[in-house]
Write a protein that holds these residues in place. Sequence first.
Motif, PDB file in Angstrom:
ATOM      1  N   UNK A   1       0.850  -1.180   0.000  1.00 37.57           N
ATOM      2  CA  UNK A   1       0.000   0.000   0.000  1.00 37.57           C
ATOM      3  C   UNK A   1       0.888   1.232   0.000  1.00 37.57           C
ATOM      4  N   UNK A   2       0.628   2.139  -0.929  1.00 36.55           N
ATOM      5  CA  UNK A   2       1.369   3.396  -1.018  1.00 36.55           C
ATOM      6  C   UNK A   2       0.478   4.493  -0.460  1.00 36.55           C
ATOM      7  N   UNK A   3       0.950   5.123   0.604  1.00 36.42           N
ATOM      8  CA  UNK A   3       0.135   6.049   1.392  1.00 36.42           C
ATOM      9  C   UNK A   3       0.494   7.499   1.085  1.00 36.42           C
ATOM     10  N   UNK A   4      -0.540   8.349   0.969  1.00 35.53           N
ATOM     11  CA  UNK A   4      -0.295   9.768   0.747  1.00 35.53           C
ATOM     12  C   UNK A   4      -1.568  10.550   1.063  1.00 35.53           C
TER      13      UNK A   4
ATOM     14  N   UNK B   1       1.472  11.439 -10.093  1.00 39.06           N
ATOM     15  CA  UNK B   1       2.791  10.815 -10.007  1.00 39.06           C
ATOM     16  C   UNK B   1       2.665   9.388  -9.493  1.00 39.06           C
ATOM     17  N   UNK B   2       1.798   9.201  -8.506  1.00 44.40           N
ATOM     18  CA  UNK B   2       1.602   7.864  -7.944  1.00 44.40           C
ATOM     19  C   UNK B   2       1.020   6.896  -8.969  1.00 44.40           C
ATOM     20  N   UNK B   3       0.011   7.342  -9.694  1.00 46.48           N
ATOM     21  CA  UNK B   3      -0.734   6.402 -10.546  1.00 46.48           C
ATOM     22  C   UNK B   3       0.140   5.704 -11.587  1.00 46.48           C
ATOM     23  N   UNK B   4       1.001   6.419 -12.344  1.00 48.07           N
ATOM     24  CA  UNK B   4       1.872   5.703 -13.282  1.00 48.07           C
ATOM     25  C   UNK B   4       2.840   4.752 -12.573  1.00 48.07           C
ATOM     26  N   UNK B   5       3.291   5.142 -11.393  1.00 46.98           N
ATOM     27  CA  UNK B   5       4.194   4.285 -10.622  1.00 46.98           C
ATOM     28  C   UNK B   5       3.477   3.004 -10.205  1.00 46.98           C
TER      29      UNK B   5
ATOM     30  N   UNK C   1       3.318  -6.859  -8.904  1.00 48.96           N
ATOM     31  CA  UNK C   1       3.109  -6.426  -7.529  1.00 48.96           C
ATOM     32  C   UNK C   1       1.662  -5.963  -7.382  1.00 48.96           C
ATOM     33  N   UNK C   2       0.998  -6.439  -6.345  1.00 48.04           N
ATOM     34  CA  UNK C   2      -0.361  -5.981  -6.056  1.00 48.04           C
ATOM     35  C   UNK C   2      -0.264  -4.652  -5.310  1.00 48.04           C
ATOM     36  N   UNK C   3      -0.090  -3.579  -6.088  1.00 49.44           N
ATOM     37  CA  UNK C   3       0.146  -2.263  -5.516  1.00 49.44           C
ATOM     38  C   UNK C   3      -1.164  -1.494  -5.419  1.00 49.44           C
ATOM     39  N   UNK C   4      -1.344  -0.809  -4.287  1.00 54.20           N
ATOM     40  CA  UNK C   4      -2.548  -0.032  -4.039  1.00 54.20           C
ATOM     41  C   UNK C   4      -2.130   1.368  -3.606  1.00 54.20           C
ATOM     42  N   UNK C   5      -2.712   2.378  -4.235  1.00 55.60           N
ATOM     43  CA  UNK C   5      -2.493   3.766  -3.816  1.00 55.60           C
ATOM     44  C   UNK C   5      -3.661   4.186  -2.948  1.00 55.60           C
ATOM     45  N   UNK C   6      -3.364   4.578  -1.722  1.00 58.19           N
ATOM     46  CA  UNK C   6      -4.408   4.953  -0.774  1.00 58.19           C
ATOM     47  C   UNK C   6      -4.193   6.398  -0.344  1.00 58.19           C
ATOM     48  N   UNK C   7      -5.095   7.283  -0.788  1.00 58.76           N
ATOM     49  CA  UNK C   7      -5.025   8.686  -0.360  1.00 58.76           C
ATOM     50  C   UNK C   7      -5.927   8.886   0.843  1.00 58.76           C
ATOM     51  N   UNK C   8      -5.356   9.361   1.931  1.00 59.22           N
ATOM     52  CA  UNK C   8      -6.084   9.600   3.172  1.00 59.22           C
ATOM     53  C   UNK C   8      -5.985  11.078   3.510  1.00 59.22           C
ATOM     54  N   UNK C   9      -6.765  11.521   4.493  1.00 61.95           N
ATOM     55  CA  UNK C   9      -6.641  12.922   4.886  1.00 61.95           C
ATOM     56  C   UNK C   9      -5.382  13.109   5.726  1.00 61.95           C
ATOM     57  N   UNK C  10      -4.985  14.357   5.897  1.00 68.05           N
ATOM     58  CA  UNK C  10      -3.719  14.671   6.536  1.00 68.05           C
ATOM     59  C   UNK C  10      -3.648  14.157   7.970  1.00 68.05           C
ATOM     60  N   UNK C  11      -4.747  14.293   8.726  1.00 67.13           N
ATOM     61  CA  UNK C  11      -4.744  13.843  10.119  1.00 67.13           C
ATOM     62  C   UNK C  11      -4.530  12.337  10.202  1.00 67.13           C
ATOM     63  N   UNK C  12      -5.196  11.582   9.316  1.00 58.58           N
ATOM     64  CA  UNK C  12      -5.032  10.124   9.318  1.00 58.58           C
ATOM     65  C   UNK C  12      -3.617   9.738   8.914  1.00 58.58           C
TER      66      UNK C  12
END
Length: 637
Positions: free
Chosen positions: A464-467, A475-479, A488-499
């Motif tokens: 899981x790639x966190x941001x 930038x994340x999506x092409x990577x 690789x079972x890669x997942x981009x997970x965008x969370x809010x800043x506090x989390x």
Amino acid sequence: MIRTRREEAKRSTVKAAPLPALWRVMTMLMVLCLALLALPLRAEEKIIHSHGISAFGDLKYDEGFAHFDYVNPDAPKGGEFSTWSPGTFDSLSPYILKGNAAAMSSVFFDSLLSGNLDEPDAGYGLVADWLEYPENREWVIFHIRPEAKFWDDTPITAEDVVFSYEALRDKGVPVYKVLFKDFQSVEALDDTRVKFTFSPDGPLRELIMTAGGLPIFSKAYYATRDFAESTLEPPLGSGPYELLSVDPGRSVSYKRRDDYWAKDLNVNVGQNNFDVLTVEYYADYTSAFEAFKGGAYSYREEFLSLLWATAYDFPAIQKGWVKVETLPDGRPAGTQGWWFNLRRPIFADPRVREAISMAFNFEWSNESLFYGLYERTDSFWENSDMQAEGMPSEAELALLEPLRDYVPETVFTEPAFVPAVSSPDKVADRKMLRRAGKLLEDAGWTVGDDGIRVNAKGERLRIEMLNDSPSFERIFNPYVENLKRLGVEAVYNRVDNAQLQEREKKFEFDITVRRYSMSQTPGIELRGIFGSEAADAQGSSNIAGVKNEAVDALIKVIENAKSREELNTAVKALDRVLRAMHIWVPQWYKPVHNIAYFDMYERPYGDTPPKTSLGEMGLWWFNPEKHQALIDAGAIR
């Protein structure tokens, strides 16, 4: 008095000793005394009394200097400076683990010493009028100015300094335990003298400056408050700014105090020029930029290449209301990248980490997404003379050879690692992905029937790639797509800043983005970023979880370096080791500041700022005529 039989037996034996035996003992004692008298007397320890201290060599500024060279001593006071910050905040306590502290909330507190923008490794008296210490720097006594006061007009005392040290050690963010490892004791000798004693084996070159840089809290104020609890109550400070207003999560403003006790000290002359400092918070980069265009805040440093290349032609610029400038940045480039969480078993094999790194096509990203504005980061000390290059020098080898068992063999057999260069023509460089796939296969990760790599246990290679930034998605999506092509079972997970902040504090991530601004004189702070002791301390800066005996040993060499040459050699050796360990996927850098601001500010330098900072909040000042012209033109409210 009652005595035991054993004691009585001893007494009887002494009484019964024959005279010749006593005479021999007395003769031996006399000979020993004469021998001791014949030894050369130990030279008296030299005690240094000074208005400041530096890591290497002499101070630039002599005692009694009027002001730092880079300031305008006649800079007028007044006006407001406003900028922005991403995310949110719920606290005014920047030194504890709980809560997310507001930007600049450390401005409330003074310290014993003040740094400056001319010398990256020096400190001059602020709360401390002067200091005394021995040549070996095993202790220091700071002499507190009698005029130093908190805002309630109570004096700053040595007891306040002791309390501050203990509060940070016991209740502060975990990095303080690491920084204070070599502090043996801190004691108040009287109201105006506080003594720090350090371990003789510690990094004595910089421990005095570490002590001198600690924020000072009021012991009386915290007698009825828990230092470890997050709060939006404005604290009692002694610094140049107090809280003006706070809108939790949205904005915070600080007001300059006219009665600031140290406003006329030489270390403050020409600084703290704005009446008000304001930080506006925005959830994402795009909304913050749109707000700037509309005049919601006045100063912005641009870090997004897409905006800098395409969006800085809006009407306020065309009409001359907003100035756009590129100024040189003399600091080591920020250490920015995707950091692996080495605490995860999935990243135990460095070949896995290197393969994942190879899936990022910087060359395509720079040409297609960044408009060619960036260069690839190779080093943790990019854009500095501390960056390792080529094969290790003899001086580096002298440090590295004893550590051979703890570092990759490539440190000795190959040049300092640099990321492989991909083709800029397509995001998926098939040749590079084949090389990365071979590394994964060698590490035991083979492609399964569904195209996902698995190990011998049948576990899937999932990361899981966190941001928290929408602007990073491009930038994340092409990577991520390249990682999927790699199996690789890669997942981009965008969370809010506090989390994001909470998950990073608890190390609940696989890969996250982090940027460190490296010092021009690295030292004790490296324990917190790369040291083993900080690896498992929640909230520490060792985001990757580096635990390596060679890294710890090299950090100690850096801390104890006696000259700039020794320091640079040791940093190069550490840089070489860290790069060979593949603890991150290095991103990009640019050795300039791209800034934009509404044309109502002046500064004491032209196009060549001090190397370590632009100093926009401290050195710049407000021009009321220009401000009024903007109001008359309708540029700002």
